[in-house]
Design a protein around this motif. Structure first.
Motif, PDB file in Angstrom:
ATOM      1  N   ILE A  98       0.841  -1.202   0.000  1.00 36.65           N
ATOM      2  CA  ILE A  98       0.000   0.000   0.000  1.00 36.65           C
ATOM      3  C   ILE A  98       0.877   1.254   0.000  1.00 36.65           C
ATOM      4  O   ILE A  98       0.658   2.187  -0.768  1.00 36.65           O
ATOM      5  N   THR A  99       1.895   1.249   0.873  1.00 39.40           N
ATOM      6  CA  THR A  99       2.779   2.410   0.982  1.00 39.40           C
ATOM      7  C   THR A  99       3.444   2.725  -0.353  1.00 39.40           C
ATOM      8  O   THR A  99       3.436   3.869  -0.811  1.00 39.40           O
ATOM      9  N   MET A 102       0.809   3.912  -2.995  1.00 36.01           N
ATOM     10  CA  MET A 102       0.314   5.259  -2.712  1.00 36.01           C
ATOM     11  C   MET A 102       1.379   6.302  -3.032  1.00 36.01           C
ATOM     12  O   MET A 102       1.095   7.331  -3.642  1.00 36.01           O
ATOM     13  N   MET A 106       0.592   8.992  -5.944  1.00 38.59           N
ATOM     14  CA  MET A 106       0.429  10.418  -5.605  1.00 38.59           C
ATOM     15  C   MET A 106       1.653  11.227  -6.004  1.00 38.59           C
ATOM     16  O   MET A 106       1.560  12.414  -6.260  1.00 38.59           O
ATOM     17  N   TRP A 114       9.735   9.998   3.214  1.00 43.15           N
ATOM     18  CA  TRP A 114       9.541   9.074   4.335  1.00 43.15           C
ATOM     19  C   TRP A 114       9.869   7.637   3.926  1.00 43.15           C
ATOM     20  O   TRP A 114      10.481   6.889   4.694  1.00 43.15           O
TER      21      TRP A 114
ATOM     22  N   PRO B  94      -9.204   5.692  -2.029  1.00 43.06           N
ATOM     23  CA  PRO B  94      -8.974   4.487  -1.237  1.00 43.06           C
ATOM     24  C   PRO B  94      -9.519   4.684   0.185  1.00 43.06           C
ATOM     25  O   PRO B  94     -10.083   5.740   0.485  1.00 43.06           O
ATOM     26  N   ALA B 158      -7.591   9.728   2.344  1.00 44.03           N
ATOM     27  CA  ALA B 158      -7.148   8.927   1.203  1.00 44.03           C
ATOM     28  C   ALA B 158      -5.651   9.056   0.955  1.00 44.03           C
ATOM     29  O   ALA B 158      -5.002   8.092   0.561  1.00 44.03           O
ATOM     30  N   ASN B 159      -5.079  10.242   1.193  1.00 45.18           N
ATOM     31  CA  ASN B 159      -3.663  10.417   0.863  1.00 45.18           C
ATOM     32  C   ASN B 159      -2.732  10.173   2.040  1.00 45.18           C
ATOM     33  O   ASN B 159      -1.532  10.397   1.952  1.00 45.18           O
ATOM     34  N   ILE B 161      -0.778   7.735   4.396  1.00 46.19           N
ATOM     35  CA  ILE B 161      -0.315   6.341   4.441  1.00 46.19           C
ATOM     36  C   ILE B 161      -0.807   5.685   5.731  1.00 46.19           C
ATOM     37  O   ILE B 161      -1.244   4.534   5.738  1.00 46.19           O
ATOM     38  N   ASN B 164      -4.281   4.682   5.529  1.00 49.93           N
ATOM     39  CA  ASN B 164      -4.411   3.564   4.591  1.00 49.93           C
ATOM     40  C   ASN B 164      -4.044   2.231   5.213  1.00 49.93           C
ATOM     41  O   ASN B 164      -4.635   1.210   4.872  1.00 49.93           O
TER      42      ASN B 164
END
Lengths: 238, 249
Positions: A98-99, A102, A106, A114, B94, B158-159, B161, B164
């Motif tokens: 997921i990290t 994303m 984005m 990070w 998400p 949503a943005n 982490i 999420n």
């Protein structure tokens, strides 16, 4: 309002203070470690001024037991920091996926930074252990021993004939950059989370400091290789 | 002649048995002042009436049309198509439950948040229907106005982490919501009571500080400042707490 009061007493469980202490301890250990790192680099950079200054400082640290206390304390701090910071990192495969997705989708600067911090943490953890192992095996630290260590071409040259490769210079350049990256952006993140300052300006100030420290580190490494070249037989391993 | 836009839309309706998630391209002509909200309505009107997406106000006030536009959470109604390349993607946010295509259910998530964060004024004052409303200091009113602008679009959830990968995290919007009550003198909760609500890993201490929320908030709420304020305030409250049970009233 009675309804609200009832909700407050029934819905919430008491979390106690553990979460606060852990979060605070992570930030404090981070600040102490970046303080240590910057001081360490300033001390090492005294080699650029003169080997005598470097030796005086080094002998002083030994004489007043600052090294004998400071090194175990730093090791302990690193271990504590790893455990505290690890709970933030995406450790499950699902979380990593997921990290990464994303961050990629984005393409957001701070999120990528990070991800870099998590990766650099692995480098720093492994390389700091190697670094500590080697310096503790070659105690006491003086200009000549440090120069020989930095310039040594690693154990390969004894067994592999003419094959030489400057392992330690490569090791230290990577270690320096990974350490300063992790620490510099780590301090940025701590200040973003707790501080009063506008983060873009603060980010540039910290980047400036990091570049200066990396510059000092590179200059120190270069000076060490020059000193090693002037030593008899090109210096000894360790 | 405007540009030819190709909008690559996420399509999937979980309510249709056997339907598979896929991307579908729609081509349409761009015109002056076109927002993505207008473009999606054009698609639904002229090209594909089955395309699902949410909208109400078309003026960045309702927060319904948040979606991933070229990977970033934004409001469709506040995004001019001329700021985008001629081919771009739109996907649902998400974290939230997918209703279908670009439509997600932010309501359930935010309802849960409001209950957990106790996002209402806690007061013991009896409301007097006949009395004049108490005047608020202008400075305080302005301070409250900032966090109060949150439209619950879900972009910052949503943005994030952390939001999420940790489903219980209340997100930037939740912490900002509590900030709004923390600075409101009408709310009589003590710091210790606020601490009970968000002084934990699911609340203010769960934030990693990635600041995607601060960079992408469609309402440009100063989230970095607000989040840091709550963190400091809650740390101060926590360090003073005795925990013989937090008193209510």
């Amino acid at each position: 309002m009675e309804l609200a009061k009832n909700l407050q007493t029934t819905i919430n469980r008491s979390y106690g203070k553990t979460d606060l202490y852990v979060d605070l301890a992570q930030s404090i250990s981070g600040v102490l470690l970046i303080g240590f790192l910057w001081m360490h680099m300033l001390f090492v950079a005294t080699i650029v001024v003169s080997p005598e200054l470097f030796n005086t400082l080094s002998e002083g640290l030994d004489r007043y037991y600052l090294a004998q206390v400071g090194i175990p304390a730093t090791i302990l701090l690193i271990i504590v920091h790893i455990f505290l910071a690890l709970r933030r990192a995406p450790v499950r495969l699902r979380d990593m996926r997921i990290t990464y997705r994303m961050a990629k989708m984005m393409n957001h600067y701070d999120t990528w930074v990070w991800v870099g911090q998590v990766v650099s943490a692995l480098f720093v953890g492994v390389m700091a252990s190697i670094h500590l192992w080697i310096i503790l095996g070659a105690w006491p630290l003086r200009a000549a021993t440090s120069a020989a260590r930095v310039a040594s071409t690693g154990p390969a040259d004894a067994t592999w004939g003419a094959f030489t490769f400057p392992f330690f210079i490569v090791f230290y350049v990577i270690f320096l950059i990974a350490g300063e990256y992790h620490g510099g952006f780590g301090l940025y993140r701590i200040l973003v989370k707790w501080g009063w300052w506008e983060r873009h300006t603060m980010g540039w100030v910290l980047k400036g400091i990091t570049v200066i420290i990396v510059g000092l580190g590179i200059a120190a490494l270069y000076t060490f290789t020059q000193i090693a070249a002037s030593l008899p037989a090109g210096g000894v391993i360790h | 002649m405007g540009r030819q836009l190709t909008i690559s839309c996420f399509r999937y309706n979980p309510n249709i048995p056997g339907d598979k998630p896929r991307m579908q391209d729609y081509k349409l002509e761009e015109y002056e002042g076109m927002t993505l909200f207008v473009a999606l309505n054009d698609i639904r009107e002229k090209l594909d009436p089955t395309l699902m997406f949410d909208f109400v106000c078309r003026a960045a006030i309702c927060g319904s049309c948040a979606m991933l536009i070229n990977g970033r959470p934004r409001l469709a109604c506040k995004t001019m198509t001329r700021t985008l390349p001629s081919r771009f993607t739109v996907m649902p946010l998400p974290v939230f439950k997918l209703i279908g295509d670009l439509s997600v259910d932010t309501g359930t998530w935010f309802r849960d948040l409001q209950v957990r964060a106790e996002a209402w004024i806690h007061t013991n004052k009896k409301f007097d229907f006949n009395a004049l409303e108490v005047r608020m200091d202008n400075k305080i009113a302005e301070d409250i106005y900032d966090p109060e602008q949150c439209i619950e679009c879900g972009c910052c959830v949503a943005n994030c982490i952390t939001a999420n990968i940790r489903p219980d995290f209340i997100g930037s919007t939740g912490i900002n919501r509590l900030y709004r009550f923390l600075i409101d003198p009408r709310d009589e909760r003590t710091d210790a009571e606020y601490y009970e609500v968000i002084g934990n890993e699911d609340g203010t201490f769960g934030c990693v500080g990635l600041m995607a929320c601060d960079d992408m908030c469609p309402k440009e709420i100063p989230l970095q400042e607000n989040l840091a304020y709550v963190r400091r305030k809650m740390a101060a409250a926590g360090l003073k707490l005795t925990f013989q049970g937090v008193k209510i009233s």
